[in-house]
Enzyme design. Sequence first.
Site, mmCIF file in Angstrom:
data_model
loop_
_atom_site.group_PDB
_atom_site.id
_atom_site.type_symbol
_atom_site.label_atom_id
_atom_site.label_comp_id
_atom_site.label_asym_id
_atom_site.label_seq_id
_atom_site.Cartn_x
_atom_site.Cartn_y
_atom_site.Cartn_z
ATOM 1 N N SER A 1 0.849 -1.191 0.000
ATOM 2 C CA SER A 1 0.000 0.000 0.000
ATOM 3 C C SER A 1 0.881 1.237 0.000
ATOM 4 C CB SER A 1 -0.898 0.030 1.236
ATOM 5 O OG SER A 1 -1.546 1.294 1.362
ATOM 6 N N TYR B 1 -2.180 -0.451 10.245
ATOM 7 C CA TYR B 1 -2.179 -0.839 8.833
ATOM 8 C C TYR B 1 -0.879 -0.406 8.159
ATOM 9 C CZ TYR B 1 -3.664 -1.152 3.940
ATOM 10 O OH TYR B 1 -3.755 -1.453 2.590
#
Length: 246
Positions: free
Chosen positions: A141, A155
Amino acid sequence: MKTLENKVALITGGSRGIGAAIARKLAAEGAKISITYQNNDVMANQLVDEINSAGGSAVAIQADSGLAEQAIAAVQLTVKHFGGLDILVNNAGIAVYDHISKLSLEQYDRVMDVNVKGVFASVQAAVTHLKQGGRIITIGSCQADRMPDVGGSLYAMSKSALIGLTKGFARDLGPLGITSNLIQPGPVDTDMNPAGSEHAAGQLALMAQNSFGRPEDIASMVAFIAGPEAHFVTGASLTIDGGTNC
């Protein structure tokens, strides 16, 4: 000649969203496809039927990537079904967002088990089967590098860990002719992050391009990295995010 003719590819979390787009793209390039899914066997089997009906070859395997033994078993079952493995796409992942004061240790363990430990276990299992020209491709990501949102610490940490793993894998496996690369998507229009959601405007405001990416955009990058023209690309973190926070 299709670029991935006679190659075998395993895509974890491949039943929907970005994973399904990757499965379709690699199948279109001639690869035999194995996908894992955790719960939704209907979507997984529909995708398998779609690929097989189009003249490809695909199979679905139930596996929770957060459980190392199941991640390892998925590799072994893929090899047993197709007779080998050439491409491993670590796509399965989860996102948990909350203020640091509210995150639990149980949430920490689950995110790290799926996003990091599952990748490590899958790669370790795959190494004994990958040969010269093998590919390890991990979906990370852009938030590994830039975290604009409150609540994203857990995350972002899990996705940042993939940068180190990718570089380490590249060093270990380079002498064997196996590449390892990380693809870092930005906002992509999927059922988990639809372009029409209440959170979309905030994401668009951070982007140089005023539109979400498509799953097919990520799949095309994966197909290139999986193919012969990317033989000299390894240890790289390739960002495809529409210029998010550039």
